[in-house]
Design a protein around this motif. Sequence first.
Motif, short mmCIF file in Angstrom:
data_model
loop_
_atom_site.label_atom_id
_atom_site.label_comp_id
_atom_site.label_asym_id
_atom_site.label_seq_id
_atom_site.Cartn_x
_atom_site.Cartn_y
_atom_site.Cartn_z
N ASP A 177 0.84 -1.21 0.00
CA ASP A 177 0.00 0.00 0.00
C ASP A 177 0.87 1.25 0.00
N PHE A 178 1.98 1.20 0.76
CA PHE A 178 2.91 2.34 0.82
C PHE A 178 3.45 2.63 -0.59
N SER A 179 3.89 1.58 -1.28
CA SER A 179 4.43 1.77 -2.63
C SER A 179 3.35 2.28 -3.58
N ARG A 180 2.17 1.69 -3.50
CA ARG A 180 1.10 2.06 -4.43
C ARG A 180 0.79 3.55 -4.33
N GLU A 181 0.74 4.03 -3.10
CA GLU A 181 0.43 5.45 -2.90
C GLU A 181 1.49 6.33 -3.58
N LYS A 182 2.74 5.97 -3.41
CA LYS A 182 3.83 6.78 -3.98
C LYS A 182 3.87 6.65 -5.51
N MET A 183 3.62 5.43 -6.00
CA MET A 183 3.62 5.22 -7.46
C MET A 183 2.50 6.01 -8.12
N THR A 184 1.37 6.10 -7.43
CA THR A 184 0.22 6.83 -7.99
C THR A 184 0.46 8.34 -7.96
N ALA A 185 1.10 8.82 -6.89
CA ALA A 185 1.36 10.27 -6.79
C ALA A 185 2.25 10.74 -7.94
N THR A 186 3.28 9.97 -8.26
CA THR A 186 4.19 10.39 -9.33
C THR A 186 3.54 10.18 -10.71
N GLU A 187 2.68 9.17 -10.83
CA GLU A 187 1.92 8.97 -12.07
C GLU A 187 0.99 10.16 -12.32
N LYS A 188 0.37 10.62 -11.23
CA LYS A 188 -0.57 11.74 -11.34
C LYS A 188 0.18 12.99 -11.83
N GLU A 189 1.38 13.21 -11.31
CA GLU A 189 2.15 14.38 -11.75
C GLU A 189 2.48 14.28 -13.24
N LEU A 190 2.83 13.08 -13.70
CA LEU A 190 3.14 12.91 -15.13
C LEU A 190 1.91 13.14 -16.00
N ALA A 191 0.76 12.68 -15.53
CA ALA A 191 -0.48 12.90 -16.30
C ALA A 191 -0.78 14.39 -16.36
N GLU A 192 -0.52 15.10 -15.26
CA GLU A 192 -0.77 16.55 -15.25
C GLU A 192 0.19 17.28 -16.19
N GLU A 193 1.46 16.85 -16.19
CA GLU A 193 2.42 17.49 -17.12
C GLU A 193 1.96 17.28 -18.56
N ARG A 194 1.55 16.05 -18.85
CA ARG A 194 1.07 15.76 -20.21
C ARG A 194 -0.16 16.60 -20.55
N ASP A 195 -1.09 16.69 -19.61
CA ASP A 195 -2.30 17.47 -19.87
C ASP A 195 -1.98 18.94 -20.08
N GLY A 196 -0.92 19.41 -19.41
CA GLY A 196 -0.50 20.81 -19.55
C GLY A 196 -0.03 21.15 -20.96
N VAL A 197 0.40 20.17 -21.72
CA VAL A 197 0.88 20.44 -23.09
C VAL A 197 0.02 19.71 -24.13
N LYS A 198 -1.15 19.26 -23.69
CA LYS A 198 -2.03 18.46 -24.56
C LYS A 198 -2.32 19.17 -25.88
N HIS A 199 -2.57 20.49 -25.79
CA HIS A 199 -2.93 21.24 -27.00
C HIS A 199 -1.78 21.28 -28.01
N LEU A 200 -0.58 20.91 -27.55
CA LEU A 200 0.57 20.93 -28.47
C LEU A 200 0.91 19.53 -28.99
N LEU A 201 0.19 18.52 -28.49
CA LEU A 201 0.49 17.14 -28.91
C LEU A 201 -0.32 16.77 -30.15
N PRO A 202 0.32 16.10 -31.11
CA PRO A 202 -0.43 15.69 -32.31
C PRO A 202 -1.44 14.60 -31.98
#
Length: 326
Positions: free
Chosen positions: A301-326
């Motif tokens: 559970d400890f790992s899952r929480e940390k793995m999800t937090a960093t996944e969420k940040e990556l999804a947010e970074e991607r969403d931040g440049v979504k309009h520039l992605l083909p």
Amino acid sequence: MKQPVRVAITGAAGQISYSLLFRIASGDMLGKDQPIILQLLEITPALEALKGVAMELDDCAFPLLAGIVQTDDPNVAFKDADYALLVGARPRGPGMERKDLLEANAAIFSVQGKAINDNASRGIKVLVVGNPANTNSLIAQRNAPSINPRQFTAMTRLDHNRAIAQLAAQTNATVNDVKKMTIWGNHSATQYPDISQATVKGAAAEGLVERQWYEGTFIPVVQQRGAAIIKARGASSAASAANAAIDHMRTWALGTEEGDWVSMGVYSDGSYGIEQGLIYSFPVTTKDGDWSIVQGLPISDFSREKMTATEKELAEERDGVKHLLP
Ligand code: NAX
């Protein structure tokens, strides 16, 4: 003697490259029997400085260095390239928001992705070092539709090496004694350095250190190591970053050791429930120039929480440049 391979490097007049190019040319990355042509990309104002670096490369008389290309044109830099190390990126300037930084880099990495798509060898191996490395790699990958997405990776090997060094020091061991270290997620402060599978001299690392040290010291020290280097040195990690880039490419090209793995930011296939298509750091093994995510590891559970937090940040970074992605 083998035929030369073409290695493209961006940001070639920068501080990481000043440690990187000489080691690549001396055979540290692909072996002492592999001649190399360096294809160096810089922005126009840095071409004069790049010329100085190329002069120094000449002056080393490296037996393996079969040629040097210097250019400010990505189409020239990536022409027939077998390997690409994308080191150059836009640093955060005064008053620049995170969003501005993402957008400035999206512009650079979309151009470079297209140039790779149009010019590089179909088997090219791409490593993105320039930050935000995972998202820059994603942008380049999305702009290179005719290249297999598995060929675009991001560097978390420096974090991996830092974690090994910290654990070895804490257990009075050497770095050679530490196996199966894992960095999950983003190359940022949300990364999760995980020792749950790591061993030191064959013994489970978790049994050798206090839980308090692991959670309260080890994890934050590894996550914040880049900032600590800047504070001490007055400049960001350069030689250690170059070393990690060489380690990443050498492992990818030449294979992992039996009984061990490395951490690489790679295209997620949904392993461990991580969203498909993100460039996420996983434990990987490599063989015959290809990588596979290590499967079947237990996730607490400890790992899952940390793995999800960093996944969420990556999804947010991607969403931040979504309009520039083909
Ligand atoms: P420098 O600022 O010394 O060098 C960067 C070079 O890139 C400069 O010479 C610049 O002219 C060039 N450049 C900028 N835009 C370019 C473009 N569009 N095409 C070609 N060249 C371009 O930075 P340096 O210390 O070498 O760091 C490079 C990058 O590595 C930074 O983004 C940095 O944040 C990142 N790092 C990533 C690490 C990782 O583990 N993934 C660790 C080390 C480092 O912090």
